[in-house]
Design an enzyme around this catalytic site. Sequence first.
Site, PDB file in Angstrom:
ATOM      1  N   ASP A   1      69.335  66.374  58.764  1.00 27.77           N
ATOM      2  CA  ASP A   1      68.304  67.296  59.213  1.00 27.77           C
ATOM      3  C   ASP A   1      67.751  67.985  57.956  1.00 27.77           C
ATOM      4  O   ASP A   1      68.344  67.871  56.868  1.00 27.77           O
ATOM      5  CB  ASP A   1      68.986  68.294  60.165  1.00 27.77           C
ATOM      6  CG  ASP A   1      68.106  69.456  60.497  1.00 27.77           C
ATOM      7  OD1 ASP A   1      67.003  69.228  60.987  1.00 27.77           O
ATOM      8  OD2 ASP A   1      68.515  70.606  60.242  1.00 27.77           O
TER       9      ASP A   1
ATOM     10  N   LYS B   1      65.729  64.593  69.299  1.00 24.31           N
ATOM     11  CA  LYS B   1      65.867  63.711  68.140  1.00 24.31           C
ATOM     12  C   LYS B   1      66.403  62.325  68.522  1.00 24.31           C
ATOM     13  O   LYS B   1      66.171  61.355  67.815  1.00 24.31           O
ATOM     14  CB  LYS B   1      66.734  64.378  67.068  1.00 24.31           C
ATOM     15  CG  LYS B   1      66.003  65.543  66.389  1.00 24.31           C
ATOM     16  CD  LYS B   1      66.693  66.041  65.147  1.00 24.31           C
ATOM     17  CE  LYS B   1      65.815  67.057  64.425  1.00 24.31           C
ATOM     18  NZ  LYS B   1      66.419  67.556  63.186  1.00 24.31           N
TER      19      LYS B   1
ATOM     20  N   GLU C   1      66.695  78.705  71.225  1.00 23.15           N
ATOM     21  CA  GLU C   1      67.186  77.525  70.498  1.00 23.15           C
ATOM     22  C   GLU C   1      68.675  77.658  70.157  1.00 23.15           C
ATOM     23  O   GLU C   1      69.428  76.696  70.264  1.00 23.15           O
ATOM     24  CB  GLU C   1      66.373  77.329  69.207  1.00 23.15           C
ATOM     25  CG  GLU C   1      66.781  76.092  68.427  1.00 23.15           C
ATOM     26  CD  GLU C   1      66.158  75.994  67.028  1.00 23.15           C
ATOM     27  OE1 GLU C   1      65.407  76.884  66.602  1.00 23.15           O
ATOM     28  OE2 GLU C   1      66.460  74.997  66.350  1.00 23.15           O
TER      29      GLU C   1
ATOM     30  N   ASP D   1      65.466  71.529  57.806  1.00 24.17           N
ATOM     31  CA  ASP D   1      65.464  72.998  57.810  1.00 24.17           C
ATOM     32  C   ASP D   1      66.851  73.550  58.135  1.00 24.17           C
ATOM     33  O   ASP D   1      67.443  73.196  59.160  1.00 24.17           O
ATOM     34  CB  ASP D   1      64.460  73.526  58.840  1.00 24.17           C
ATOM     35  CG  ASP D   1      63.025  73.264  58.430  1.00 24.17           C
ATOM     36  OD1 ASP D   1      62.640  73.681  57.334  1.00 24.17           O
ATOM     37  OD2 ASP D   1      62.288  72.624  59.211  1.00 24.17           O
TER      38      ASP D   1
ATOM     39  N   SER E   1      63.533  65.409  60.679  1.00 28.89           N
ATOM     40  CA  SER E   1      63.243  66.831  60.855  1.00 28.89           C
ATOM     41  C   SER E   1      62.240  67.125  61.955  1.00 28.89           C
ATOM     42  O   SER E   1      61.216  66.435  62.078  1.00 28.89           O
ATOM     43  CB  SER E   1      62.716  67.387  59.527  1.00 28.89           C
ATOM     44  OG  SER E   1      62.196  68.675  59.712  1.00 28.89           O
TER      45      SER E   1
END
Length: 317
Positions: A63, A227, A110, A65, A178
């Site tokens: 990933d 994802k 999140e 960030d 990402s």
Amino acid sequence: MVYHVPWIYTPVRTILAIWHQLTKTEIPELTRCSVLMRDRSRVEEVIHAMRWAGAGSLQVISDFDMTLTRFAHNGTRIPTTHNILDNRLLISEDCAKRMKELLNTYYPVEIDASRSPEEKLPHMVEWWTKVHELLIQQKIRKDLLPQAVNESTVMLRDGYKEFFDRLAGQQVPLLIFSAGVGDVLEEVVQQNHVFHPNVHVISNYMDFDQAGVLRAFRGQLIHTFNKREGALCHAAGLPELQRRPNVLLLGDSLGDLTMADGVSEPENILTIGFLNDQVEQRKESYFNSFDIVLVKDETMDVPNAVLRYVISARERR
Ligand code: C5P
Ligand code: MG
């Protein structure tokens, strides 16, 4: 049965202890108190198997960030690729305010430990969609992105250079997967001088018109909790990743665990999770989900140590 015969029991135990000592990984970084492992012996087994198979069988999926970038520095949050766009060069004060409001509404969702990924999913779609619409209205200019990245406070994690350089040196593909903004991500990696030929990126890319003005985002939206679809659609088709059944996966969200779902016939997958925020609330779920959890660790020390061991010069093949 042999374990019930006392005179055999002691030698067997001794042999097992010696065997364990001989085969134990020499990775002191794994004994740090910021490192949590649900099943240390599984981690050891996987690392040994990866070392045995060598660099030619390995791929790294990460990933971006808050995984390759730091979460915070000196107590201040580091911007994500979306937040790097919060620069008056690119967007208005009003747009920045609205993006912040959206962040304050949706980021807590999140990272909410009490909700399942399925519950979070529609909120994430809403967040990303609203922000992308706002960004498109701002008519962002492509040629100003490098300056915005340069003026931002974004930082890759300490030890990033060793990480990128080692993978490039051993020709191990690094797939950066990402839900951020791909164009900004690439610029961050470029400006840190580590965009080596082994780096591949799957992300949300901007679509610019002929004048270089943002008019849309390309392709299927990638957010934190879809994802898996991206992995199956895009990663599975990348020729550079074929016949590499061993995977080192790095992420900071439970959604990142699906990034390796497109790998065909995987053999050994080692997952490392950075637990940056809401540590107490999320510790248990991270502990149960990732093989290695790094608690408030702003460095690449552990991934680097694992890679040093797995693809060291003393490789067997
Ligand atoms: O690279 P990665 O997949 O981690 O990028 C997604 C991250 O970007 C999310 O963890 C989310 O918190 C953050 N984000 C943001 N602003 C948005 C949308 C997502 O900072 N508008
Ligand atoms: Mg992340």
